[in-house]
Design a protein around this motif. Structure first.
Motif, mmCIF file in Angstrom:
data_model
loop_
_atom_site.group_PDB
_atom_site.id
_atom_site.type_symbol
_atom_site.label_atom_id
_atom_site.label_comp_id
_atom_site.label_asym_id
_atom_site.label_seq_id
_atom_site.Cartn_x
_atom_site.Cartn_y
_atom_site.Cartn_z
ATOM 1 N N LEU A 90 106.285 97.634 -9.074
ATOM 2 C CA LEU A 90 107.347 96.749 -8.598
ATOM 3 C C LEU A 90 107.074 95.307 -9.002
ATOM 4 N N ALA A 91 105.812 94.942 -9.142
ATOM 5 C CA ALA A 91 105.474 93.596 -9.596
ATOM 6 C C ALA A 91 106.078 93.300 -10.961
ATOM 7 N N ALA A 160 106.127 90.857 -3.407
ATOM 8 C CA ALA A 160 107.099 90.306 -2.463
ATOM 9 C C ALA A 160 108.378 89.890 -3.173
ATOM 10 N N ALA A 161 108.229 89.288 -4.342
ATOM 11 C CA ALA A 161 109.409 88.891 -5.117
ATOM 12 C C ALA A 161 110.181 90.123 -5.580
ATOM 13 N N ALA A 167 116.016 94.226 -2.390
ATOM 14 C CA ALA A 167 116.864 94.035 -1.214
ATOM 15 C C ALA A 167 118.060 93.140 -1.495
ATOM 16 N N GLY A 168 118.172 92.630 -2.723
ATOM 17 C CA GLY A 168 119.297 91.758 -3.077
ATOM 18 C C GLY A 168 119.203 90.385 -2.452
ATOM 19 N N ARG A 169 117.968 89.907 -2.197
ATOM 20 C CA ARG A 169 117.804 88.628 -1.509
ATOM 21 C C ARG A 169 116.954 87.634 -2.299
ATOM 22 N N ALA A 170 116.764 87.884 -3.578
ATOM 23 C CA ALA A 170 115.939 86.982 -4.382
ATOM 24 C C ALA A 170 116.757 85.810 -4.903
ATOM 25 N N ALA A 176 111.780 82.186 -10.421
ATOM 26 C CA ALA A 176 110.965 81.225 -11.167
ATOM 27 C C ALA A 176 109.512 81.269 -10.705
ATOM 28 N N LEU A 177 109.310 81.380 -9.402
ATOM 29 C CA LEU A 177 107.950 81.467 -8.877
ATOM 30 C C LEU A 177 107.259 82.724 -9.397
#
Length: 229
Positions: A90-91, A160-161, A167-170, A176-177
Motif C-alpha cells: 500500500l505504501a 497512512a497516506a 478511503a478517498g480522503r487524501a 506531496a508529503l
C-alpha cells in the motif's frame, strides 16, 4: 541488555520491520527460536526489495517469511505477515485489500482486523481506537498532512497516506508529503507511484506546469541504475 516484548497491537509497518511476536535476544536472555530469526530476516529483505521494485526477491523473501511462521501452526501469526506485506504494498499504492489475510481473519485479533480494514479504506469509526497510536491519528477525521509528518517512521507515513487514498480522503498536501518521503528514502517504487498520482491530479486540475515537472521527476526515477549515455 534486556529483551523487550513487542506491543500486543499490530506494530507500525516498519517498526523494527517485523512481526509483533518477535523479541530481541541479547545478554543472558533465552535464544530466539530459529523460525523467529529467519522470519525477521526474510521480512526485512522482502520489505527492502518491495520498496526498491525488485519483485523477484520480494516474492522469494515474503514466501520465506510465511513459511517460517507457518512452522508454528498459528494462523494469527501468519495473519500478521500478510498484513505487513499488504501494508508495504500500500505504501506504493498497490492494492489496499489484502486477499491473503481474508482466510486468516477469523483467527486474527480485533486489532489486526481493524488494521486490515484500515488498509482497505473500510475502517469503521469504532475501530479507530484499535489502531496503533500514530495510525489512529491519521485515520480519524480529515486526513491532515501535518499529522502524517509527525510520524517518525517513513514507511508508516506512506502507509497512512495510502490508506487515506483508499478511503478517498487524501489531500494534495498528503500526496506531496508521501512523494517527498519516498524521495528522501530513495524508495523508487513508491516514489514513482506517488509522483504519477500527483501528475494525474495536476492534469485533471489543469495545472500543466506542475504535471510536466512531476513527469520529469518520474523520468529521472525510471533511469535509476541505467548508465549515462
Amino acid at each position: 541488555m534486556t529483551s523487550t516484548p513487542r506491543s500486543p497491537h499490530l506494530p507500525l509497518p516498519a517498526a523494527a520491520l517485523l512481526l509483533a511476536v518477535l523479541l530481541t535476544a541479547c545478554g543472558n536472555q533465552p535464544a530466539v527460536p530459529d523460525w523467529q530469526a529467519n522470519a525477521h530476516g526474510a521480512a526485512e529483505r522482502a520489505t527492502a526489495a518491495d520498496l526498491a521494485g525488485n519483485d523477484r526477491v520480494a516474492r522469494q523473501e515474503w514466501a520465506r517469511a510465511r513459511a517460517e511462521v507457518a512452522r508454528t501452526g498459528r494462523p494469527e501469526l501468519l495473519a500478521r505477515v500478510e498484513l505487513m506485506r499488504c501494508a508495504v504494498r500500500l505504501a506504493s499504492l498497490e492494492g489496499g485489500d489484502c486477499p491473503a489475510f481474508a482466510p486468516l481473519r477469523q483467527d486474527a485479533t480485533a486489532q489486526e482486523q481493524a488494521y486490515a480494514d484500515y488498509l482497505g479504506g473500510r475502517l469503521a469509526p469504532e475501530q479507530a481506537a484499535l489502531l496503533p497510536a500514530a495510525q489512529r491519528a491519521a485515520a480519524t477525521g480529515a486526513v491532515a498532512a501535518s499529522a502524517m509528518a509527525e510520524m517518525a517512521d517513513p514507511l508508516s507515513r506512506l502507509v497512512a497516506a495510502g490508506a487515506a487514498v483508499q478511503a478517498g480522503r487524501a489531500t494534495p498536501a498528503v500526496l506531496a508529503l508521501a512523494s517527498d518521503t519516498a524521495a528522501a528514502q530513495g524508495w523508487s517504487r513508491p516514489l514513482r507511484a506517488w509522483l504519477r498520482l500527483r501528475a494525474e491530479q495536476a492534469r485533471a486540475a489543469g495545472d500543466a506546469p506542475l504535471a510536466a515537472q512531476l513527469e520529469r521527476q518520474i523520468a529521472i526515477v525510471e533511469t535509476a541504475g541505467q548508465p549515462a549515455r
